[in-house]
Every structure is written in structure tokens, then in C-alpha cells.
Scaffold this active site. Structure first.
Site, PDB file in Angstrom:
ATOM      1  CG  LEU A 233      -2.048  -1.031   1.205  1.00 30.50           C
ATOM      2  CD1 LEU A 233      -2.712  -1.131   2.568  1.00 30.50           C
ATOM      3  CD2 LEU A 233      -3.077  -0.661   0.141  1.00 30.50           C
ATOM      4  CB  CYS A 282       0.662   0.773  10.109  1.00 31.21           C
ATOM      5  SG  CYS A 282      -0.373   0.323  11.502  1.00 31.21           S
ATOM      6  CG  PHE A 283       1.701   2.829   5.385  1.00 32.87           C
ATOM      7  CD1 PHE A 283       1.019   1.661   5.672  1.00 32.87           C
ATOM      8  CD2 PHE A 283       1.164   3.690   4.446  1.00 32.87           C
ATOM      9  CE1 PHE A 283      -0.179   1.360   5.049  1.00 32.87           C
ATOM     10  CE2 PHE A 283      -0.036   3.405   3.811  1.00 32.87           C
ATOM     11  CZ  PHE A 283      -0.706   2.240   4.115  1.00 32.87           C
TER      12      PHE A 283
HETATM   13  C1  UDX Z   1      -1.777  -1.231  17.025  1.00 36.14           C
HETATM   14  C2  UDX Z   1      -0.856  -2.430  17.055  1.00 36.14           C
HETATM   15  O1  UDX Z   1      -0.618  -2.799  18.342  1.00 36.14           O
HETATM   16  C3  UDX Z   1       0.365  -2.153  16.259  1.00 36.14           C
HETATM   17  O2  UDX Z   1       1.260  -3.207  16.282  1.00 36.14           O
HETATM   18  C4  UDX Z   1      -0.112  -1.953  14.888  1.00 36.14           C
HETATM   19  O3  UDX Z   1       0.916  -1.947  13.972  1.00 36.14           O
HETATM   20  C5  UDX Z   1      -0.897  -0.678  14.867  1.00 36.14           C
HETATM   21  O4  UDX Z   1      -1.973  -0.793  15.702  1.00 36.14           O
HETATM   22  P1  UDX Z   1      -2.447   0.866  18.190  1.00 36.14           P
HETATM   23  O5  UDX Z   1      -3.697   0.227  18.653  1.00 36.14           O
HETATM   24  O6  UDX Z   1      -2.557   1.875  17.094  1.00 36.14           O
HETATM   25  O7  UDX Z   1      -1.394  -0.220  17.769  1.00 36.14           O
HETATM   26  O8  UDX Z   1      -1.591   1.416  19.362  1.00 36.14           O
HETATM   27  P2  UDX Z   1      -2.013   2.288  20.577  1.00 36.14           P
HETATM   28  O9  UDX Z   1      -3.186   3.120  20.214  1.00 36.14           O
HETATM   29  O10 UDX Z   1      -0.772   2.913  21.071  1.00 36.14           O
HETATM   30  O11 UDX Z   1      -2.537   1.217  21.635  1.00 36.14           O
HETATM   31  C6  UDX Z   1      -1.791   0.340  22.368  1.00 36.14           C
HETATM   32  C7  UDX Z   1      -2.347   0.279  23.789  1.00 36.14           C
HETATM   33  O12 UDX Z   1      -1.700  -0.763  24.487  1.00 36.14           O
HETATM   34  C8  UDX Z   1      -2.141   1.558  24.595  1.00 36.14           C
HETATM   35  O13 UDX Z   1      -3.364   2.020  25.086  1.00 36.14           O
HETATM   36  C9  UDX Z   1      -1.213   1.124  25.727  1.00 36.14           C
HETATM   37  O14 UDX Z   1      -1.448   1.797  26.938  1.00 36.14           O
HETATM   38  C10 UDX Z   1      -1.510  -0.359  25.822  1.00 36.14           C
HETATM   39  N1  UDX Z   1      -0.436  -1.146  26.432  1.00 36.14           N
HETATM   40  C11 UDX Z   1       0.827  -1.015  26.002  1.00 36.14           C
HETATM   41  C12 UDX Z   1      -0.746  -2.051  27.433  1.00 36.14           C
HETATM   42  O15 UDX Z   1      -1.887  -2.166  27.842  1.00 36.14           O
HETATM   43  N2  UDX Z   1       0.264  -2.807  27.971  1.00 36.14           N
HETATM   44  C13 UDX Z   1       1.564  -2.676  27.588  1.00 36.14           C
HETATM   45  O16 UDX Z   1       2.443  -3.367  28.102  1.00 36.14           O
HETATM   46  C14 UDX Z   1       1.853  -1.745  26.557  1.00 36.14           C
HETATM   47  C1  UDX Z   2      -3.007   1.414   7.053  1.00 35.36           C
HETATM   48  C2  UDX Z   2      -3.596   0.300   6.179  1.00 35.36           C
HETATM   49  O1  UDX Z   2      -4.441   0.858   5.171  1.00 35.36           O
HETATM   50  C3  UDX Z   2      -4.345  -0.679   7.021  1.00 35.36           C
HETATM   51  O2  UDX Z   2      -4.830  -1.738   6.230  1.00 35.36           O
HETATM   52  C4  UDX Z   2      -3.410  -1.200   8.081  1.00 35.36           C
HETATM   53  O3  UDX Z   2      -4.054  -2.113   8.901  1.00 35.36           O
HETATM   54  C5  UDX Z   2      -2.857  -0.070   8.898  1.00 35.36           C
HETATM   55  O4  UDX Z   2      -2.203   0.857   8.058  1.00 35.36           O
HETATM   56  P1  UDX Z   2      -3.941   3.642   8.137  1.00 35.36           P
HETATM   57  O5  UDX Z   2      -2.532   3.920   8.533  1.00 35.36           O
HETATM   58  O6  UDX Z   2      -5.010   3.818   9.158  1.00 35.36           O
HETATM   59  O7  UDX Z   2      -4.081   2.164   7.594  1.00 35.36           O
HETATM   60  O8  UDX Z   2      -4.324   4.616   6.934  1.00 35.36           O
HETATM   61  P2  UDX Z   2      -4.350   4.561   5.333  1.00 35.36           P
HETATM   62  O9  UDX Z   2      -5.709   4.907   4.903  1.00 35.36           O
HETATM   63  O10 UDX Z   2      -3.770   3.348   4.784  1.00 35.36           O
HETATM   64  O11 UDX Z   2      -3.440   5.831   4.967  1.00 35.36           O
HETATM   65  C6  UDX Z   2      -2.054   5.865   5.270  1.00 35.36           C
HETATM   66  C7  UDX Z   2      -1.449   7.160   4.767  1.00 35.36           C
HETATM   67  O12 UDX Z   2      -1.381   7.190   3.351  1.00 35.36           O
HETATM   68  C8  UDX Z   2      -2.208   8.412   5.163  1.00 35.36           C
HETATM   69  O13 UDX Z   2      -1.305   9.421   5.565  1.00 35.36           O
HETATM   70  C9  UDX Z   2      -2.932   8.788   3.904  1.00 35.36           C
HETATM   71  O14 UDX Z   2      -3.273  10.137   3.861  1.00 35.36           O
HETATM   72  C10 UDX Z   2      -1.915   8.389   2.857  1.00 35.36           C
HETATM   73  N1  UDX Z   2      -2.492   8.151   1.519  1.00 35.36           N
HETATM   74  C11 UDX Z   2      -3.418   7.169   1.347  1.00 35.36           C
HETATM   75  C12 UDX Z   2      -2.068   8.890   0.431  1.00 35.36           C
HETATM   76  O15 UDX Z   2      -1.218   9.774   0.568  1.00 35.36           O
HETATM   77  N2  UDX Z   2      -2.599   8.609  -0.807  1.00 35.36           N
HETATM   78  C13 UDX Z   2      -3.516   7.631  -1.012  1.00 35.36           C
HETATM   79  O16 UDX Z   2      -3.941   7.428  -2.147  1.00 35.36           O
HETATM   80  C14 UDX Z   2      -3.952   6.892   0.101  1.00 35.36           C
END
Ligand code: UDX
Ligand code: UDX
Length: 465
Positions: A233, A282-283
Site C-alpha cells: 500500500l 503503521c506504514f
Molecule cells: C496497534 C498495534 O498494536 C500495532 O502493532 C499496529 O501496527 C498498529 O496498531 P495501536 O492500537 O494503534 O497499535 O496502538 P495504541 O493506540 O498505542 O494502543 C496500544 C495500547 O496498548 C495503549 O493504550 C497502551 O497503553 C496499551 N499497552 C501497552 C498495554 O496495555 N500494555 C503494555 O504493556 C503496553
Molecule cells: C493502514 C492500512 O491501510 C491498514 O490496512 C493497516 O491495517 C494499517 O495501516 P492507516 O494507517 O489507518 O491504515 O491509513 P491509510 O488509509 O492506509 O493511509 C495511510 C497514509 O497514506 C495516510 O497518511 C494517507 O493520507 C496516505 N495516503 C493514502 C495517500 O497519501 N494517498 C492515497 O492514495 C492513500
């Protein structure tokens, strides 16, 4: 076999560790769709849990409020009692964050697995009955094995089965993505108990996802698929952004190129919007992870190939700042610049890895005076720019942000920015007035007619200078 004690009217007790952008919405959807299960979400951060239990949820996601309200207190619970949660559940999703390592071996590249490992140890310590552990966090391939090694390290009669079930939701469309996923991917060991655990998880999703969309694989393919999906992506965005730079030089129009190219069914129209660069949690992290793994196996050319996807993204942000600087007579010092948007994309307040962070920092270095406006991300923007020395204001109202500004730079494709009264905005700005559209979302020819000097991404600039 040891079984968890279950409240009689629930057929399953599901726990999720980590109440973040992934864990929160995913579990809310499971609870919403499956009233027969009890779903509990725990987190080490008590403030986050308090927010999930309040009227103002910790993350903004269209449609999330409704499903949380429908299920919370019925079969969806948020708690800080991780130990009790582990004891009472039979399926445990792990959705703690796995950021890029900032120290030691693999710093800046490898995934930081410390939270992941701590969580595994805590499960081992507290579990008194058999558990299915589900990796929800995106992890380097073969992490499940590390988890297994920890879980199998003592023999207290409790049995664990580790599954990989990566989440493909995108922020801003999480609810829709969860409700109608393209696919659900479940990786397991091919042993009898592995297949049985896999069956239990398939059963959970089959409550609302058609069977043909539930894909089962071995555990390593599942882990790797998630990294590869994100890398592909991101690669599309870097590919179109690289072409955008070429369009700016050749008077071609990147939107028309993207349309022509995307109409080829083999390529497809999605994810070809040129932009100021991709962001999000993520990316970058997942590609770095892939690169690190490739290096580890001595695949240096493969590593370089994927690394270039990130390099183009860095280039895209730098290029944007250079365009601003060149257009505005090579000096931004003392000029007021309004940043429209700070979130990494529309419909979220999330700013992790947002290109706006880099651009704001660079503009401040050039001694510009920034005014940042965003419908959902101002609190995060404030936190991101804490400690950056310079003049920055945060305002709710885009009209106020624009007033007296020399330039507007659009960072996020919020629909609100399309619908503004740009005639009014133009009148309120310093002249000559500039607009740099980092998302190609406003009507460029109309803005030019109003008097703006317009700089889109990957299209000829419309300027009177
Ligand atoms: C998730 C996935 O975990 C990550 O690997 C993926 O690539 C992106 O999405 P995300 O849900 O976006 O991450 O992260 P975040 O919003 O930071 O949430 C993680 C939560 O885990 C936080 O609320 C943090 O407090 C909690 N946490 C972290 C625990 O409860 N225990 C820990 O030991 C560490
Ligand atoms: C991404 C993946 O889409 C999702 O499947 C995975 O689980 C987590 O990572 P997310 O990071 O939430 O999701 O957003 P996404 O909609 O993929 O956009 C990523 C970034 O690319 C954003 O900054 C967005 O603005 C940018 N983008 C997207 C572009 O610049 N051009 C596009 O055409 C699409």
C-alpha cells in the site's frame, strides 16, 4: 485440560490487552456483533480506560460511539484489572503497541518488542486455565514463536495456543472495515490443537463475516502478509508521489495520470492519490521492520528496494517545503502560515508519523509563524510540537487561522476544507496570497480566479507572479 470459570449466560470470555486504535474498535465490533460473548478490554493506562468508560472516547472514529454505546455494560467492559481479565478469559487478543526501537541493536528499524514480551510473561503468570492467545499487533515474522517459547517455559498444566490474526482496518474507516472486511486472516500451527484453536477464532468472526472471506494460513505466512500488505500500500503512494514530482516538471497532471493508469484493471484505482506523503502508525514502522528482517537474512538488495519506498516519502515532504520556500521568494522568516490539518489523514485525530509534524518543524526552522487548525487533532498537534522552539498557535476556526496569513498549506484532506468560503479567506489574507494543496482537495482553478497563487501536488502551479 483446565477451563476458565464462565458466567453462565456468556458462551465465551474474550479479553483484549491494549485499548488503542486497533484493540478498542476491534473488540467493540466483536461485542456488538456477538451478544453471547463477554468481551473485556484492559490497558495499563488507567486514563485511557476511564475515557473508554466515559462519554468522550479516547479516539475519534466515525461510527465508533454508536457501537460502544450499544454494547458497553451489556457484554463490553473496559478495565484496568489485567490479572483478573487474564484469569477469566479463554481467548486473549494482544494489541499492545510495537513501536520502532529507539535504542540498541536495530535502533530506528526493528520493532520494539518489550511490551509484547512483558504481556506474554504476565499472561503466563496469571493464567490458571487454558488460553488461546491471538496476536493482533503487527509483529515481525516469527514473533509468535517467541511468544510460544515464553508461554511454554513453565509447566503448570495450563496450555496455550498462539494464533496470528493481523488487523487490516484503516483509521477513519475502522468501523466499516471491521463490519465488512475484505478478508479476515488467521494463522495457526498445523497441529491438532493449533487447528482447533483456529476453529474457535473462525467461529467468532463467522458471526458476521461470510466464510469465504475468512482465510486461514500457517502462522508465519499470516504474520508476513500483514507487513507485506502495508508495504504494498505504501509503495503505491510512493510510486504515484514520485511521478507527481515528474508531472510538476513536465506539465502533466498527476490526477489524470493516476486515473489513466488506475483504469487498468490489473492496477486498479485505489490508493493512487498523490499527497504530501503518507503517515500513520503503521506504514513506516512495518516497512522498516520488513527491511530489517531482509537484512537479517542477508538479502541486502531486497532490503534496499523496500527502503526506497520510505526514502521517496521523506523526499516528498522535503520537496513540499522547498516548493513553499521557492514560491514565497526564498524566505519564510516572519511570515504567518496557516496549516490546514495536522492529522495523518482525514476522519481521525491521530497524528502519529503525520507529514504535518515534519513540515511544521521545518517551517518553524525557517522562522515562519505557524497557525495550526484541525477539526480533531489539535490536542495531539500540541503534544507533537511541544519543545519545538518558535511561534506556533493552535486555533479551532480555519477562518481565524487564515486571517493575516501569507499562505495556507493543506496537510489533511478533511472535507471541511473543501467547503470553506475561500473568497472570504482570500480577503482576510496578506497579499500575494498563496495556497499549497498537499492533498489536491480544493478547486484549483477557482481559487486561482479568486486571486490565490495555487500550488497543487503533481500539477502545474497556477500563479500570477
Ligand atoms: C496497534 C498495534 O498494536 C500495532 O502493532 C499496529 O501496527 C498498529 O496498531 P495501536 O492500537 O494503534 O497499535 O496502538 P495504541 O493506540 O498505542 O494502543 C496500544 C495500547 O496498548 C495503549 O493504550 C497502551 O497503553 C496499551 N499497552 C501497552 C498495554 O496495555 N500494555 C503494555 O504493556 C503496553
Ligand atoms: C493502514 C492500512 O491501510 C491498514 O490496512 C493497516 O491495517 C494499517 O495501516 P492507516 O494507517 O489507518 O491504515 O491509513 P491509510 O488509509 O492506509 O493511509 C495511510 C497514509 O497514506 C495516510 O497518511 C494517507 O493520507 C496516505 N495516503 C493514502 C495517500 O497519501 N494517498 C492515497 O492514495 C492513500
Amino acid at each position: 485440560m483446565k477451563k476458565a470459570d464462565m458466567t453462565p449466560h456468556f458462551t465465551r470470555h474474550i479479553l483484549c490487552i491494549g485499548a488503542g486504535y486497533v484493540g478498542g474498535p476491534t473488540m467493540a465490533m466483536i461485542a456488538y456483533k456477538c451478544p453471547q460473548y463477554r468481551v473485556t478490554i484492559v490497558d495499563i493506562n488507567p486514563d485511557r480506560i476511564a475515557q473508554w468508560n466515559s462519554d468522550s472516547l479516547p479516539i475519534y472514529e466515525p461510527g465508533l460511539d454508536e457501537i460502544v454505546k450499544a454494547a458497553r455494560g451489556r457484554n463490553l467492559f473496559f478495565s484496568t484489572d489485567i490479572e483478573k481479565g487474564i484469569q477469566e478469559s479463554d481467548i486473549i487478543f494482544v494489541s499492545v503497541n510495537t513501536p520502532t526501537k529507539t535504542f540498541g541493536v536495530g535502533a530506528g528499524m526493528a520493532a520494539d518488542l518489550q511490551y509484547w514480551e512483558k504481556t506474554a510473561r504476565q499472561i503466563l503468570k496469571c493464567a490458571t486455565s487454558d488460553k488461546i492467545i491471538v496476536e493482533k499487533s503487527t509483529l515481525p515474522v516469527r514473533t509468535a514463536q517467541a511468544m510460544e517459547r515464553i508461554l511454554f517455559s513453565t509447566h503448570n498444566g495450563v496450555r496455550f495456543e498462539v494464533l496470528s490474526n493481523p488487523e487490516f482496518l484503516a483509521e477513519g474507516t475502522a468501523i466499516q472495515d471491521l463490519e465488512q472486511p475484505d478478508r479476515i486472516l488467521i494463522g495457526s500451527r498445523q497441529t491438532e490443537s493449533g487447528l482447533k484453536a483456529r476453529g474457535a477464532l473462525v467461529e467468532v468472526y463467522a458471526n458476521w463475516v461470510p466464510q469465504e472471506r475468512i482465510l486461514t494460513t500457517d502462522i508465519w505466512s499470516s504474520e508476513l502478509s500483514k507487513l507485506v500488505a502495508n508495504a504494498f500500500l505504501a509503495q503505491r503512494i510512493s510510486s504515484i508521489n514520485a511521478i507527481a514530482a515528474l508531472c510538476e516538471k513536465t506539465e502533466a497532471d498527476v490526477s489524470q495520470v493516476a486515473k489513466a493508469v488506475g483504469m487498468d484493471a490489473r492496477i486498479g484505482p485505489e490508493f493512487l492519490n498523490a499527497s504530501v506523503g503518507f503517515g500513520g502508525s503503521c506504514f513506516k514502522k512495518d516497512i522498516l521492520n520488513l527491511v530489517y528482517i531482509c537484512r537479517h537474512y542477508g538479502l541486502n538488495e531486497v532490503a534496499k528496494y523496500w527502503e526506497s519506498v520510505i526514502e521517496i516519502n521523506e523526499y516528498q515532504k522535503t520537496h513540499f517545503v522547498m516548493t513553499m520556500l521557492n514560491a514565497m521568494f526564498n524566505t519564510l522568516a516572519g511570515k504567518r502560515i496557516a496549516l490546514f490539518g495536522f492529522a495523518f489523514k482525514a476522519d481521525t485525530g491521530d497524528t502519529r508519523e503525520s507529514p504535518a509534524i515534519y513540515i511544521a518543524t521545518r517551517l518553524i526552522e525557517e522562522q515562519a509563524e505557524l497557525v495550526i487548525t484541525d477539526p480533531e487533532a489539535l490536542a495531539n498537534a500540541r503534544a507533537d510540537l511541544k519543545g519545538v522552539e518558535g511561534k506556533v498557535q493552535f486555533v479551532e476556526d480555519p477562518y481565524e487561522a487564515a486571517t493575516g496569513s501569507h499562505a495556507i498549506a493543506i496537510m489533511t484532506e478533511w472535507h471541511q476544507f473543501r467547503e470553506l468560503d475561500y473568497e472570504r479567506i482570500y480577503r482576510s489574507m496578506a497579499k500575494p496570497a498563496f495556497i499549497f494543496d498537499g492533498r489536491n482537495v480544493v478547486n484549483h482553478s477557482r481559487l486561482y480566479e479568486l486571486g490565490f497563487n495555487v500550488y497543487p501536488i503533481g500539477k502545474p502551479a497556477l500563479t500570477r507572479l
